[in-house]
Design a protein around this motif. Structure first.
Motif, PDB file in Angstrom:
ATOM      1  N   MET A  58     -11.550  -1.774  -2.771  1.00 41.19           N
ATOM      2  CA  MET A  58     -11.330  -1.623  -1.212  1.00 41.19           C
ATOM      3  C   MET A  58     -12.728  -1.668  -0.673  1.00 41.19           C
ATOM      4  SD  MET A  58      -7.513   0.047  -0.824  1.00 41.19           S
ATOM      5  CE  MET A  58      -5.906  -0.627  -1.332  1.00 41.19           C
ATOM      6  N   PHE A 118      -7.736  -4.355   6.421  1.00 37.28           N
ATOM      7  CA  PHE A 118      -7.023  -3.224   6.758  1.00 37.28           C
ATOM      8  C   PHE A 118      -6.304  -3.281   8.026  1.00 37.28           C
ATOM      9  CE2 PHE A 118      -5.798   1.174   8.239  1.00 37.28           C
ATOM     10  CZ  PHE A 118      -5.387   1.539   6.861  1.00 37.28           C
ATOM     11  N   ASP A 121      -3.485  -5.900   8.039  1.00 39.06           N
ATOM     12  CA  ASP A 121      -2.344  -5.465   7.377  1.00 39.06           C
ATOM     13  C   ASP A 121      -1.405  -4.468   7.900  1.00 39.06           C
ATOM     14  OD1 ASP A 121      -2.868  -7.073   5.268  1.00 39.06           O
ATOM     15  OD2 ASP A 121      -3.488  -5.617   3.599  1.00 39.06           O
ATOM     16  N   HIS A 122      -2.160  -3.502   8.545  1.00 43.91           N
ATOM     17  CA  HIS A 122      -1.411  -2.338   9.598  1.00 43.91           C
ATOM     18  C   HIS A 122      -1.276  -2.834  10.926  1.00 43.91           C
ATOM     19  CE1 HIS A 122      -3.072  -0.552   5.935  1.00 43.91           C
ATOM     20  NE2 HIS A 122      -1.886   0.038   5.883  1.00 43.91           N
ATOM     21  N   VAL A 125       2.007  -1.372  12.590  1.00 39.58           N
ATOM     22  CA  VAL A 125       2.551   0.109  12.641  1.00 39.58           C
ATOM     23  C   VAL A 125       2.140   0.463  13.998  1.00 39.58           C
ATOM     24  CG1 VAL A 125       2.096   2.055  11.742  1.00 39.58           C
ATOM     25  CG2 VAL A 125       1.630  -0.039   9.972  1.00 39.58           C
ATOM     26  N   ALA A 138      -5.374   7.482   9.417  1.00 43.07           N
ATOM     27  CA  ALA A 138      -5.013   6.248   8.804  1.00 43.07           C
ATOM     28  C   ALA A 138      -5.687   6.255   7.339  1.00 43.07           C
ATOM     29  CB  ALA A 138      -5.848   5.234   9.598  1.00 43.07           C
ATOM     30  N   ASN A 140      -5.365   8.718   5.475  1.00 43.57           N
ATOM     31  CA  ASN A 140      -4.318   9.485   4.849  1.00 43.57           C
ATOM     32  C   ASN A 140      -3.154   8.781   4.264  1.00 43.57           C
ATOM     33  OD1 ASN A 140      -2.739  11.760   3.658  1.00 43.57           O
ATOM     34  ND2 ASN A 140      -1.831  12.450   6.003  1.00 43.57           N
ATOM     35  N   CYS A 141      -3.561   7.681   3.313  1.00 40.65           N
ATOM     36  CA  CYS A 141      -2.788   6.614   2.736  1.00 40.65           C
ATOM     37  C   CYS A 141      -1.533   6.978   2.260  1.00 40.65           C
ATOM     38  CB  CYS A 141      -3.406   5.869   1.816  1.00 40.65           C
ATOM     39  SG  CYS A 141      -5.260   5.571   1.870  1.00 40.65           S
ATOM     40  N   CYS A 144       2.269   7.427   3.990  1.00 45.95           N
ATOM     41  CA  CYS A 144       3.041   6.530   4.264  1.00 45.95           C
ATOM     42  C   CYS A 144       3.207   5.569   2.776  1.00 45.95           C
ATOM     43  CB  CYS A 144       2.504   5.467   5.022  1.00 45.95           C
ATOM     44  SG  CYS A 144       2.186   6.166   6.647  1.00 45.95           S
ATOM     45  N   HIS A 145       2.346   5.666   1.870  1.00 46.76           N
ATOM     46  CA  HIS A 145       2.198   4.847   0.698  1.00 46.76           C
ATOM     47  C   HIS A 145       2.643   6.004  -0.460  1.00 46.76           C
ATOM     48  CE1 HIS A 145       0.764   0.981   2.411  1.00 46.76           C
ATOM     49  NE2 HIS A 145       0.014   1.785   3.124  1.00 46.76           N
ATOM     50  N   PHE A 153       0.012   0.044  -3.520  1.00 53.32           N
ATOM     51  CA  PHE A 153       0.193   0.101  -2.198  1.00 53.32           C
ATOM     52  C   PHE A 153       1.201  -1.152  -1.795  1.00 53.32           C
ATOM     53  CE2 PHE A 153      -3.793   1.877  -2.767  1.00 53.32           C
ATOM     54  CZ  PHE A 153      -3.772   2.804  -1.751  1.00 53.32           C
ATOM     55  N   ILE A 158       6.647   2.053   0.589  1.00 57.41           N
ATOM     56  CA  ILE A 158       6.095   2.581   1.880  1.00 57.41           C
ATOM     57  C   ILE A 158       7.287   3.478   2.384  1.00 57.41           C
ATOM     58  CG2 ILE A 158       5.199   1.973   4.212  1.00 57.41           C
ATOM     59  CD1 ILE A 158       3.965  -0.471   2.991  1.00 57.41           C
TER      60      ILE A 158
HETATM   61  C1  HEC Z   1       1.135   5.315   8.989  1.00 57.89           C
HETATM   62  C2  HEC Z   1       1.527   4.710   7.839  1.00 57.89           C
HETATM   63  C3  HEC Z   1       0.466   4.122   6.866  1.00 57.89           C
HETATM   64  C4  HEC Z   1      -0.845   4.763   6.360  1.00 57.89           C
HETATM   65  C5  HEC Z   1      -1.251   6.182   6.592  1.00 57.89           C
HETATM   66  C6  HEC Z   1      -1.682   3.685   5.539  1.00 57.89           C
HETATM   67  N1  HEC Z   1      -0.553   2.515   5.661  1.00 57.89           N
HETATM   68 FE1  HEC Z   1      -0.954   1.026   4.490  1.00 57.89          FE
HETATM   69  N2  HEC Z   1       0.690   0.015   5.317  1.00 57.89           N
HETATM   70  C7  HEC Z   1       1.643   0.754   5.994  1.00 57.89           C
HETATM   71  C8  HEC Z   1       2.671  -0.473   6.500  1.00 57.89           C
HETATM   72  C9  HEC Z   1       3.766  -0.174   7.428  1.00 57.89           C
HETATM   73  C10 HEC Z   1       2.389  -1.516   5.798  1.00 57.89           C
HETATM   74  C11 HEC Z   1       2.759  -2.752   6.044  1.00 57.89           C
HETATM   75  C12 HEC Z   1       3.953  -3.196   4.830  1.00 57.89           C
HETATM   76  C13 HEC Z   1       4.228  -4.762   5.481  1.00 57.89           C
HETATM   77  O1  HEC Z   1       4.307  -5.072   6.584  1.00 57.89           O
HETATM   78  O2  HEC Z   1       4.614  -5.624   4.378  1.00 57.89           O
HETATM   79  C14 HEC Z   1       1.036  -1.245   4.972  1.00 57.89           C
HETATM   80  C15 HEC Z   1       0.345  -2.244   4.176  1.00 57.89           C
HETATM   81  C16 HEC Z   1      -0.819  -1.828   3.346  1.00 57.89           C
HETATM   82  C17 HEC Z   1      -1.330  -3.007   2.618  1.00 57.89           C
HETATM   83  C18 HEC Z   1      -0.763  -4.338   2.170  1.00 57.89           C
HETATM   84  C19 HEC Z   1       0.398  -4.077   1.168  1.00 57.89           C
HETATM   85  C20 HEC Z   1       1.076  -5.294   0.702  1.00 57.89           C
HETATM   86  O3  HEC Z   1       1.686  -5.618  -0.140  1.00 57.89           O
HETATM   87  O4  HEC Z   1       1.100  -6.422   1.485  1.00 57.89           O
HETATM   88  C21 HEC Z   1      -2.340  -2.237   1.506  1.00 57.89           C
HETATM   89  C22 HEC Z   1      -3.118  -2.857   0.524  1.00 57.89           C
HETATM   90  C23 HEC Z   1      -2.417  -0.900   2.291  1.00 57.89           C
HETATM   91  N3  HEC Z   1      -1.436  -0.755   3.365  1.00 57.89           N
HETATM   92  C24 HEC Z   1      -3.212  -0.028   2.104  1.00 57.89           C
HETATM   93  C25 HEC Z   1      -3.490   1.277   2.709  1.00 57.89           C
HETATM   94  C26 HEC Z   1      -4.497   2.385   2.320  1.00 57.89           C
HETATM   95  C27 HEC Z   1      -5.583   1.835   1.496  1.00 57.89           C
HETATM   96  C28 HEC Z   1      -4.703   3.290   3.268  1.00 57.89           C
HETATM   97  C29 HEC Z   1      -5.350   4.399   3.325  1.00 57.89           C
HETATM   98  C30 HEC Z   1      -6.602   4.382   3.544  1.00 57.89           C
HETATM   99  C31 HEC Z   1      -3.304   2.968   4.093  1.00 57.89           C
HETATM  100  N4  HEC Z   1      -2.672   1.744   3.673  1.00 57.89           N
HETATM  101  C32 HEC Z   1      -2.733   3.740   4.974  1.00 57.89           C
HETATM  102  C33 HEC Z   1       1.468   2.103   6.332  1.00 57.89           C
HETATM  103  C34 HEC Z   1       0.461   2.891   6.169  1.00 57.89           C
END
Ligand code: HEC
Ligand code: HEC
Length: 162
Positions: A58, A118, A121-122, A125, A138, A140-141, A144-145, A153, A158
């Motif tokens: 990453m 990143f 992808d988010h 949210v 954020a 704090n992966c 949510c994951h 991930f 999630i």
């Molecule tokens: C507040 C909740 C939250 C946090 C904190 C968070 N994520 Fe996410 N993440 C999500 C959501 C919701 C999605 C979107 C899923 C979708 O729409 O397909 C996502 C999607 C992703 C994806 C794409 C997954 C896919 O299959 O397409 C990755 C990679 C990812 N996150 C990595 C991370 C990492 C690394 C961290 C920490 C550094 C992190 N996330 C923190 C909620 C979060």
């Protein structure tokens, strides 16, 4: 240090967004093969106490090297290690990093959470979710994951905390 993800994302240009899609695909598709790797035991031991062991793929090599070169001032914490551990972890992270193919990939502050992929992808949210007490940052992966500690991930694992 929490930061406001949404305004930053809004500022990302269309060009940067398009560039980010390729990286995003790499990371998303990489879930099984590139993020779920066997971790160097020392990396897990030393770098997964305050947060998860972030998947090396990453960040680009330059980001890992800067982080390992400045552990006494580590995002507001002191994460100092002995020189031998620093060398082992740095070498391993560099070897398993995202590589040098895209020099632009080094994100601001060397934060995964500020990478264009990143933020892309988010993007859906809601801002209010990031501020929930169970999330706080954020970085704090695992908030949510649910399988982040295994480098997984996948969207099936999630769960947004209330
Ligand atoms: C507040 C909740 C939250 C946090 C904190 C968070 N994520 Fe996410 N993440 C999500 C959501 C919701 C999605 C979107 C899923 C979708 O729409 O397909 C996502 C999607 C992703 C994806 C794409 C997954 C896919 O299959 O397409 C990755 C990679 C990812 N996150 C990595 C991370 C990492 C690394 C961290 C920490 C550094 C992190 N996330 C923190 C909620 C979060
Ligand atoms: C003493 C606790 C501590 C230790 C040990 C530690 N970190 Fe961190 N790390 C932090 C804190 C605090 C943050 C900032 C989290 C935030 O902004 O919410 C952070 C953030 C990070 C980030 C950026 C996450 C983002 O926002 O994208 C990376 C990458 C990282 N650490 C790597 C490492 C590595 C590699 C090691 C082992 C050499 C390590 N950390 C050991 C406390 C620690």
């Amino acid at each position: 240090m929490p930061f406001d993800l949404v305004p930053r994302f809004a500022a990302v240009s269309v060009v940067a967004l398009l560039a980010s899609l390729a990286v995003s695909d790499v990371v998303a598709e990489a879930d099984d093969t590139r993020t779920q790797i066997n971790l160097l035991p020392k990396y897990r031991q030393e770098c997964a106490t305050c947060h998860i062991a972030y998947p090396p793929v990453m960040l680009p090599p330059a980001s890992w090297q800067r982080i390992l070169g400045n552990l006494s001032h580590h995002f507001g914490s002191d994460a100092s290690l002995d020189a031998d551990s620093v060398h082992q972890i740095s070498t391993w992270l560099t070897a398993h990093s995202s590589g040098n193919a895209d020099a632009r990939a080094a994100p601001p502050e060397d934060r995964i959470t500020r990478s264009t992929w990143f933020q892309h992808d988010h993007a859906e949210v809601p801002a209010s979710v990031w501020k929930r007490p169970a999330v706080k940052s954020a970085s704090n992966c695992a908030a949510c994951h649910t399988r982040a500690d295994q480098g997984n991930f996948d969207e099936h694992f999630i769960h947004l905390p209330q």
